[in-house]
Design a protein around this motif. Structure first.
Motif, PDB file in Angstrom:
ATOM      1  N   LEU A 137       0.771  -3.002  -9.858  1.00 43.60           N
ATOM      2  CA  LEU A 137       1.186  -1.728  -9.405  1.00 43.60           C
ATOM      3  C   LEU A 137       0.520  -0.877  -8.566  1.00 43.60           C
ATOM      4  O   LEU A 137      -0.819  -1.137  -8.915  1.00 43.60           O
ATOM      5  CB  LEU A 137       1.421  -0.955 -11.068  1.00 43.60           C
ATOM      6  CG  LEU A 137       2.332  -1.521 -11.963  1.00 43.60           C
ATOM      7  CD1 LEU A 137       2.549  -0.511 -13.067  1.00 43.60           C
ATOM      8  CD2 LEU A 137       3.777  -1.742 -11.280  1.00 43.60           C
ATOM      9  N   VAL A 138       0.945  -0.264  -7.705  1.00 39.32           N
ATOM     10  CA  VAL A 138       0.344   0.367  -6.537  1.00 39.32           C
ATOM     11  C   VAL A 138       0.406   2.118  -6.869  1.00 39.32           C
ATOM     12  O   VAL A 138       1.604   2.458  -6.763  1.00 39.32           O
ATOM     13  CB  VAL A 138       0.563   0.169  -5.178  1.00 39.32           C
ATOM     14  CG1 VAL A 138      -0.171   0.847  -4.214  1.00 39.32           C
ATOM     15  CG2 VAL A 138       0.577  -1.559  -5.009  1.00 39.32           C
ATOM     16  N   LEU A 139      -0.596   2.864  -6.934  1.00 42.42           N
ATOM     17  CA  LEU A 139      -0.577   4.318  -6.886  1.00 42.42           C
ATOM     18  C   LEU A 139      -0.619   4.703  -5.208  1.00 42.42           C
ATOM     19  O   LEU A 139      -1.646   4.678  -4.572  1.00 42.42           O
ATOM     20  CB  LEU A 139      -1.871   4.716  -7.425  1.00 42.42           C
ATOM     21  CG  LEU A 139      -1.598   4.887  -8.956  1.00 42.42           C
ATOM     22  CD1 LEU A 139      -1.294   3.740  -9.683  1.00 42.42           C
ATOM     23  CD2 LEU A 139      -2.855   5.906  -9.579  1.00 42.42           C
ATOM     24  N   ASP A 140       0.597   5.204  -4.671  1.00 41.41           N
ATOM     25  CA  ASP A 140       0.802   5.241  -3.453  1.00 41.41           C
ATOM     26  C   ASP A 140       1.900   6.143  -3.287  1.00 41.41           C
ATOM     27  O   ASP A 140       2.814   6.082  -4.261  1.00 41.41           O
ATOM     28  CB  ASP A 140       0.613   3.966  -2.537  1.00 41.41           C
ATOM     29  CG  ASP A 140       0.729   4.335  -1.183  1.00 41.41           C
ATOM     30  OD1 ASP A 140       0.215   5.498  -0.472  1.00 41.41           O
ATOM     31  OD2 ASP A 140       1.223   3.249  -0.270  1.00 41.41           O
ATOM     32  N   ALA A 141       2.228   6.974  -2.083  1.00 42.34           N
ATOM     33  CA  ALA A 141       3.261   7.699  -1.694  1.00 42.34           C
ATOM     34  C   ALA A 141       4.519   6.933  -0.956  1.00 42.34           C
ATOM     35  O   ALA A 141       5.513   7.773  -0.921  1.00 42.34           O
ATOM     36  CB  ALA A 141       2.952   8.939  -1.126  1.00 42.34           C
ATOM     37  N   MET A 142       4.092   5.949  -0.318  1.00 43.43           N
ATOM     38  CA  MET A 142       5.191   5.165   0.468  1.00 43.43           C
ATOM     39  C   MET A 142       4.703   3.641   0.699  1.00 43.43           C
ATOM     40  O   MET A 142       3.715   3.421   1.157  1.00 43.43           O
ATOM     41  CB  MET A 142       5.221   5.935   1.666  1.00 43.43           C
ATOM     42  CG  MET A 142       6.333   5.239   2.643  1.00 43.43           C
ATOM     43  SD  MET A 142       7.968   6.205   2.414  1.00 43.43           S
ATOM     44  CE  MET A 142       7.674   7.756   3.216  1.00 43.43           C
ATOM     45  N   TRP A 143       5.425   2.924   0.337  1.00 42.56           N
ATOM     46  CA  TRP A 143       5.314   1.499   0.538  1.00 42.56           C
ATOM     47  C   TRP A 143       5.479   0.991   1.956  1.00 42.56           C
ATOM     48  O   TRP A 143       6.351   1.556   2.676  1.00 42.56           O
ATOM     49  CB  TRP A 143       5.975   0.652  -0.438  1.00 42.56           C
ATOM     50  CG  TRP A 143       7.740   0.658  -0.474  1.00 42.56           C
ATOM     51  CD1 TRP A 143       8.214   1.385  -1.455  1.00 42.56           C
ATOM     52  CD2 TRP A 143       8.501  -0.296   0.163  1.00 42.56           C
ATOM     53  NE1 TRP A 143       9.662   1.243  -0.957  1.00 42.56           N
ATOM     54  CE2 TRP A 143      10.042   0.219  -0.166  1.00 42.56           C
ATOM     55  CE3 TRP A 143       8.419  -0.988   1.385  1.00 42.56           C
ATOM     56  CZ2 TRP A 143      10.928  -0.287   0.376  1.00 42.56           C
ATOM     57  CZ3 TRP A 143       9.537  -1.660   1.964  1.00 42.56           C
ATOM     58  CH2 TRP A 143      10.943  -1.009   1.247  1.00 42.56           C
TER      59      TRP A 143
END
Length: 522
Positions: A137-143
């Motif tokens: 899982l990635v904490l980010d705003a846009m893949w």
């Protein structure tokens, strides 16, 4: 799938709309009565948080360590087991999306600490569950690292099930599918995305799943005071989005026709998330994603939802809604309609009881414009900043609410485009209009600290939450600014734009797991 197709078809039947509208009108009468009798008043302020994430493929670390992204990791479907292993994780629109939630706590020192601990623990549990399926899982705003085979194919893949169009990579939740079919029909079969460097059409609102956000919640104990907090919250969006910005690029393979990549870096928005969400669903007669108008009275929050355009109505008797055990079952159709009232700030009625702050009958602000951040401390820092600022401005009787609404709206969209370089609008404590960022952000942190102090959070504890975000203002560097700089550096090294974006993203993912907060990247 037959049940899915049946529910979607029933949702889109004009007869359903008539019944749905009738029930919403009846339920608004119930809510008016709840406000009038003070049933929605509570003992104190409370806070909560929603955090959206996405997943990429991963592999076990050396020696059997935790599953980590690799240099080949791409977007990945989140396994169903993750939603079974922890109640705090819920499904989102895309198969690659999930939402991690905290239970609400009192807005005080113990409550804020509990929020921090909860989001840290639930994120760790979710990552562990995902790791069982070689998923990270990635904490980010846009893949931005494209899936296989490519982004357009992934977002455009559809199939027909008994006459219902189903986006292949969307959750088969009847509500999501009905919303998609309803909005797509209104958009004449095509969702258009137009941002710097990309002009693309999609046959589904799944394009919205590019973006992930955090949504701090602030319960207001006296419902009559709700408009004051709500109107102030609208005017904080510009500066807070500028500090939080984290989505300057779309998936790398969408940039197929860029003549000057350096110019693109200058033109692209610091928060493309705003444009992506608005363009993916704003196809009704009245745009559903926008800055909300000010409130004069708290009952207007009911009026706004009642009058909003109806999308994909459902009826409570179609589903197992709990048999009337929940407070929200008194206004199920109204609450269903509020689910598509996608304003950047909105009111939520009802919720979980909070010991020391009230029962399930409450009103709270859901603050929606902020992107997911690189680390959990960054997320909790923004939660503390948002709740503290809104509370502090009202408690201090700051005149910010007198800032014209149109100025606040312009400030918000300027921040989405230009980040910390935006032309922001503000009123100082003396009632003077200013666009000076030093004045604006000095007051942002001053009144956030004041709000936290009013809620019994000491200066040292407040600083531990706010300082990582304050560092962004002092250095002039946000996650979006870091991303732009890294892509620019790769371009100077002779790398093409798509590869530069992917390299930046892989470094972002690595750093977000290895550091305590974004402040360490600066």
């Amino acid at each position: 799938m037959t049940d899915l197709a049946d529910l979607v078809a029933r949702s889109l039947d004009p007869a359903t709309r008539e019944t749905f509208d009738s029930r919403v009108r009846e339920q608004t009468d119930f809510l008016y009565q709840q406000f009038e009798t003070g049933a929605l008043d509570n003992d104190g302020f409370a806070i909560g948080l929603e955090m959206e994430v996405y997943a990429v493929a991963g592999e076990p670390g050396s020696g059997g360590g935790p599953v980590l992204p690799t240099e080949q990791s791409r977007l990945h479907q989140i396994p169903g087991s993750i939603f079974e292993d922890t109640d705090a994780v819920s499904k989102e629109l895309g198969l690659h999306n999930a939402e991690i939630n905290t239970d609400p706590n009192t807005f005080d020192s113990a409550g804020l600490d509990a929020q921090s601990t909860a989001i840290e623990m639930e994120t760790a549990k979710a990552r562990a569950a995902a790791g069982e399926e070689n998923c990270a899982l990635v904490l980010d705003a846009m893949w931005t690292i494209p899936p296989d085979p490519a982004t357009v194919e992934y977002l455009s893949a559809t199939t027909d099930i008994d006459g219902v169009r189903l986006a292949t990579n969307m959750r088969t939740d009847p509500r999501y599918v009905a919303i998609d079919n309803d909005l797509l029909e209104r958009a004449d079969g095509s969702i258009e995305l137009s941002v710097p460097g990309v002009e693309q059409s999609f046959p589904s609102i799944l394009v919205e799943s590019l973006a992930t956000s955090i949504q701090p919640h602030l319960q207001i104990p006296q419902s009559a005071a709700f408009p004051e907090y709500y109107n102030v919250a609208i005017r904080t969006m510009g500066p807070l989005v500028a500090l939080a910005s984290n989505s300057p690029f779309l998936p790398a393979d969408l940039y197929t026709d860029v003549d000057d990549p350096f110019e693109l870096i200058e033109r692209t928005h610091h928060e493309l998330r705003i444009a992506v969400f608005e363009q993916s669903v704003n196809v009704t007669e009245n745009p559903k994603v926008r800055v909300p108008e000010d409130l004069d009275t708290v009952t207007e929050v009911v009026d706004r939802v009642r009058e909003d355009d109806v999308v994909a109505p459902f009826l409570s008797d179609w589903l197992d809604t709990g048999g009337g055990a929940e407070y929200t079952d008194n206004y199920w159709e109204f609450e269903h309609k509020r689910g598509t009232y996608w304003r950047w700030v909105r009111c939520v009625i009802g919720g979980d009881p909070v010991e020391g702050a009230g029962d399930e009958r409450s009103v709270r602000i859901e603050y929606r414009p902020l992107p997911t951040q690189p680390t959990v401390p960054d997320v909790v820092g923004l939660q503390a900043l948002t709740a503290g600022l809104i509370r502090g401005l009202v408690a201090a009787e700051h005149p910010l609410a007198d800032l014209p609404w149109h100025a606040a709206e312009s400030s918000f969209y300027a921040a989405a485009r230009d980040g910390l370089d935006a032309d922001l609008a503000w009123l100082t404590a003396d009632g003077e209009r200013t666009t000076d960022p030093d004045e604006i952000f000095a007051e942002i942190f001053e009144y956030a600290e004041y709000g936290l102090d009013v809620q019994g959070i000491d200066e040292r504890t407040a600083a531990s939450y706010l300082d990582p975000i304050r560092t962004r203002w002092r250095t002039g560097r946000t996650p979006s600014g870091w991303k732009k700089a890294r892509v620019r550096e790769h371009l100077h090294d002779g790398i093409d734009l798509p590869t530069a974006i992917e390299r930046m993203q892989r470094e972002y993912i690595r750093r977000s797991r290895e550091t305590e907060s974004f402040a360490e990247w600066i």
